[in-house]
Design a protein around this motif. Structure first.
Motif, PDB file in Angstrom:
ATOM      1  N   PRO A  84       0.800  -1.232   0.000  1.00 52.16           N
ATOM      2  CA  PRO A  84       0.000   0.000   0.000  1.00 52.16           C
ATOM      3  C   PRO A  84       0.836   1.288   0.000  1.00 52.16           C
ATOM      4  CG  PRO A  84      -0.867  -1.571   1.587  1.00 52.16           C
ATOM      5  CD  PRO A  84       0.432  -2.130   1.107  1.00 52.16           C
ATOM      6  N   LYS A  85       2.067   1.207   0.482  1.00 48.85           N
ATOM      7  CA  LYS A  85       2.927   2.401   0.488  1.00 48.85           C
ATOM      8  C   LYS A  85       3.402   2.748  -0.924  1.00 48.85           C
ATOM      9  CE  LYS A  85       7.494   0.333   1.423  1.00 48.85           C
ATOM     10  NZ  LYS A  85       8.122   0.695   0.146  1.00 48.85           N
ATOM     11  N   ASP A  86       3.335   1.771  -1.844  1.00 53.55           N
ATOM     12  CA  ASP A  86       3.795   1.999  -3.219  1.00 53.55           C
ATOM     13  C   ASP A  86       2.639   2.221  -4.201  1.00 53.55           C
ATOM     14  OD1 ASP A  86       6.539   1.739  -2.567  1.00 53.55           O
ATOM     15  OD2 ASP A  86       6.358  -0.437  -2.600  1.00 53.55           O
ATOM     16  N   GLN A  87       1.432   2.331  -3.660  1.00 54.39           N
ATOM     17  CA  GLN A  87       0.261   2.543  -4.511  1.00 54.39           C
ATOM     18  C   GLN A  87       0.381   3.873  -5.258  1.00 54.39           C
ATOM     19  OE1 GLN A  87      -2.395   0.753  -5.802  1.00 54.39           O
ATOM     20  NE2 GLN A  87      -3.718   0.659  -3.997  1.00 54.39           N
ATOM     21  N   GLY A  88       0.122   3.870  -6.567  1.00 49.46           N
ATOM     22  CA  GLY A  88       0.156   5.117  -7.336  1.00 49.46           C
ATOM     23  C   GLY A  88       1.504   5.383  -7.977  1.00 49.46           C
ATOM     24  N   GLU A  89       2.067   6.550  -7.698  1.00 52.88           N
ATOM     25  CA  GLU A  89       3.317   6.992  -8.336  1.00 52.88           C
ATOM     26  C   GLU A  89       4.491   6.047  -8.106  1.00 52.88           C
ATOM     27  OE1 GLU A  89       4.245  10.950  -7.094  1.00 52.88           O
ATOM     28  OE2 GLU A  89       2.557  11.848  -8.199  1.00 52.88           O
ATOM     29  N   LYS A  90       4.505   5.377  -6.948  1.00 57.85           N
ATOM     30  CA  LYS A  90       5.645   4.509  -6.616  1.00 57.85           C
ATOM     31  C   LYS A  90       5.452   3.064  -7.062  1.00 57.85           C
ATOM     32  CE  LYS A  90       6.963   7.062  -2.423  1.00 57.85           C
ATOM     33  NZ  LYS A  90       6.984   6.931  -0.953  1.00 57.85           N
ATOM     34  N   ALA A  91       4.386   2.804  -7.819  1.00 59.14           N
ATOM     35  CA  ALA A  91       4.064   1.417  -8.184  1.00 59.14           C
ATOM     36  C   ALA A  91       5.179   0.741  -8.973  1.00 59.14           C
ATOM     37  CB  ALA A  91       2.752   1.361  -8.962  1.00 59.14           C
ATOM     38  N   MET A  92       5.780   1.444  -9.915  1.00 56.99           N
ATOM     39  CA  MET A  92       6.863   0.847 -10.712  1.00 56.99           C
ATOM     40  C   MET A  92       8.039   0.478  -9.807  1.00 56.99           C
ATOM     41  SD  MET A  92       7.875  -0.253 -13.652  1.00 56.99           S
ATOM     42  CE  MET A  92       6.900   0.473 -14.978  1.00 56.99           C
ATOM     43  N   GLU A  93       8.398   1.401  -8.938  1.00 59.81           N
ATOM     44  CA  GLU A  93       9.494   1.164  -7.993  1.00 59.81           C
ATOM     45  C   GLU A  93       9.192  -0.042  -7.106  1.00 59.81           C
ATOM     46  OE1 GLU A  93      11.312   3.582  -4.178  1.00 59.81           O
ATOM     47  OE2 GLU A  93      10.316   4.771  -5.729  1.00 59.81           O
ATOM     48  N   GLY A  94       7.955  -0.120  -6.614  1.00 57.08           N
ATOM     49  CA  GLY A  94       7.558  -1.231  -5.745  1.00 57.08           C
ATOM     50  C   GLY A  94       7.583  -2.572  -6.450  1.00 57.08           C
ATOM     51  N   ALA A  95       7.043  -2.606  -7.666  1.00 55.83           N
ATOM     52  CA  ALA A  95       6.999  -3.858  -8.435  1.00 55.83           C
ATOM     53  C   ALA A  95       8.403  -4.317  -8.815  1.00 55.83           C
ATOM     54  CB  ALA A  95       6.136  -3.681  -9.679  1.00 55.83           C
ATOM     55  N   LEU A  96       9.248  -3.368  -9.244  1.00 55.68           N
ATOM     56  CA  LEU A  96      10.629  -3.727  -9.606  1.00 55.68           C
ATOM     57  C   LEU A  96      11.406  -4.208  -8.387  1.00 55.68           C
ATOM     58  CD1 LEU A  96      11.518  -0.886 -12.163  1.00 55.68           C
ATOM     59  CD2 LEU A  96      10.994  -3.286 -12.669  1.00 55.68           C
ATOM     60  N   CYS A  97      11.073  -3.647  -7.223  1.00 56.74           N
ATOM     61  CA  CYS A  97      11.720  -4.100  -5.979  1.00 56.74           C
ATOM     62  C   CYS A  97      11.340  -5.557  -5.688  1.00 56.74           C
ATOM     63  CB  CYS A  97      11.315  -3.196  -4.821  1.00 56.74           C
ATOM     64  SG  CYS A  97      12.137  -3.637  -3.278  1.00 56.74           S
ATOM     65  N   SER A  98      10.069  -5.896  -5.859  1.00 59.57           N
ATOM     66  CA  SER A  98       9.630  -7.288  -5.672  1.00 59.57           C
ATOM     67  C   SER A  98      10.334  -8.217  -6.652  1.00 59.57           C
ATOM     68  CB  SER A  98       8.112  -7.411  -5.848  1.00 59.57           C
ATOM     69  OG  SER A  98       7.433  -6.959  -4.703  1.00 59.57           O
ATOM     70  N   LEU A 138       1.223  -2.137 -13.625  1.00 52.34           N
ATOM     71  CA  LEU A 138       1.214  -3.606 -13.684  1.00 52.34           C
ATOM     72  C   LEU A 138       0.971  -4.086 -15.119  1.00 52.34           C
ATOM     73  CD1 LEU A 138       1.276  -3.396 -10.600  1.00 52.34           C
ATOM     74  CD2 LEU A 138      -0.533  -5.109 -10.492  1.00 52.34           C
ATOM     75  N   GLU A 139       0.102  -3.374 -15.847  1.00 53.92           N
ATOM     76  CA  GLU A 139      -0.154  -3.739 -17.249  1.00 53.92           C
ATOM     77  C   GLU A 139       1.122  -3.610 -18.089  1.00 53.92           C
ATOM     78  OE1 GLU A 139      -4.869  -2.734 -17.998  1.00 53.92           O
ATOM     79  OE2 GLU A 139      -3.439  -1.080 -18.180  1.00 53.92           O
ATOM     80  N   GLU A 140       1.882  -2.555 -17.808  1.00 49.55           N
ATOM     81  CA  GLU A 140       3.139  -2.317 -18.535  1.00 49.55           C
ATOM     82  C   GLU A 140       4.127  -3.461 -18.286  1.00 49.55           C
ATOM     83  OE1 GLU A 140       6.549   1.108 -18.390  1.00 49.55           O
ATOM     84  OE2 GLU A 140       4.540   1.730 -17.786  1.00 49.55           O
ATOM     85  N   LEU A 141       4.282  -3.861 -17.028  1.00 47.79           N
ATOM     86  CA  LEU A 141       5.218  -4.947 -16.674  1.00 47.79           C
ATOM     87  C   LEU A 141       4.712  -6.306 -17.165  1.00 47.79           C
ATOM     88  CD1 LEU A 141       6.188  -3.696 -13.110  1.00 47.79           C
ATOM     89  CD2 LEU A 141       7.713  -3.827 -15.093  1.00 47.79           C
TER      90      LEU A 141
END
Length: 287
Positions: A84-98, A138-141
């Motif tokens: 939830p902390k990566d929701q929105g603008e930080k989503a790419m950063e969060g997904a790449l971190c995972s 998420l669609e982009e990744l």
């Protein structure tokens, strides 16, 4: 022996109907022991999340254990979730971190963990925009092949309808709390309507349902554990489950749900327990 019994997702990918939940599994040793027991018991699916803080430990365990059992990366199905902390603008950063923490080349299924944004009020009007931005990421990744399937967790019927109106790629999975005391009838209908796989978590009601008199009676009559009865009730309806445990014996027990069938009468008795009881956080308040 394999307990995969796959369900077909709308991406054409097959997901095992049984997986190991890793919520609250902490540290290399505990994760390794649980993954080892699960692989031996036939589990081929593992569910983690950024907020569980064990993605790297799960990766290490799998890299060590898969060769031990003659398995490859392709033999297992890995789910993780955007915090939830990566929701929105930080989503790419969060997904790449995972993706980096798991270090397995790709993630089989990646979910938006929560419809709200950490730090924002549940009624904050920015929540819908943040969800939409996360989904576009998420669609982009997904298009790049880094996330083989994408989905959501803890979404309400309203959140699902909102997503379906704006998405280019429909969610493959909705993961929510589901057990005999919470039948989620409307959500299941929405998932059926949109071709989304409905997946259960908290199948045992945070352990409280295993002491329910109805569950105990059915377990006694069919000579099974209450946990097996509750998990069987879900998979017999085609609902995938991800029971969590750090206990090797319990992991093994939870995997033994494919060699018996509950009668229609027992299924009905369990479903009759429905009272809308939620043991987990309620997302219905999030706009």
């Amino acid at each position: 022996m394999s307990s995969t019994h796959p369900v077909l997702l709308n991406t054409g990918v097959q997901m095992p109907i049984l997986g190991l939940g890793t919520y609250k599994l902490v540290g290399c040793e505990e994760v390794y022991q649980a993954v080892d027991a699960a692989l031996v018991a036939g589990y081929r699916s593992f569910d983690t999340a950024a907020v569980y803080r064990n993605e790297a430990d799960l990766s290490r365990a799998l890299k060590e254990l898969l060769p031990k059992y003659g398995l490859t990366r392709e033999d297992v199905f890995i789910t993780s979730k955007l915090g939830p902390k990566d929701q929105g603008e930080k989503a790419m950063e969060g997904a790449l971190c995972s993706l980096s923490q798991l270090d397995l080349g790709y993630i089989d299924l990646y979910l938006i963990h929560w419809p709200g944004t950490q730090g924002l009020d549940v009624a904050d009007k920015r929540n819908p925009g943040n969800r939409a931005q996360s989904w576009a990421t998420l669609e982009e990744l997904h298009a790049q092949g880094k996330l083989k399937a994408i989905g959501v967790s803890n979404y309400t019927p309203a959140h699902m309808r909102e997503l379906m109106q704006s998405c280019k790629v429909p969610p493959a999975v909705l993961q929510v709390e589901f057990h005999p005391k919470l039948l989620q009838t409307e959500l299941r209908k929405v998932c059926e309507e949109y071709g989304v796989c409905f997946q259960a978590y908290s199948s045992l009601g945070k352990g409280e349902l295993i002491t329910d008199p109805v569950v105990l009676e059915i377990a006694k009559n069919c000579e099974r554990t209450p946990g097996q009865v509750l998990l069987r009730w879900a998979v017999q309806q085609g609902v995938p489950v991800i029971p969590k445990s750090s206990n090797p014996e319990r992991i093994k027990d939870n995997g033994r749900i494919f060699d018996f069938t509950l009668s229609d009468a027992d299924m009905d008795k369990l479903s009759a327990l429905d009272c809308g009881r939620k043991y987990c956080r309620d997302a219905a308040l999030v706009v």
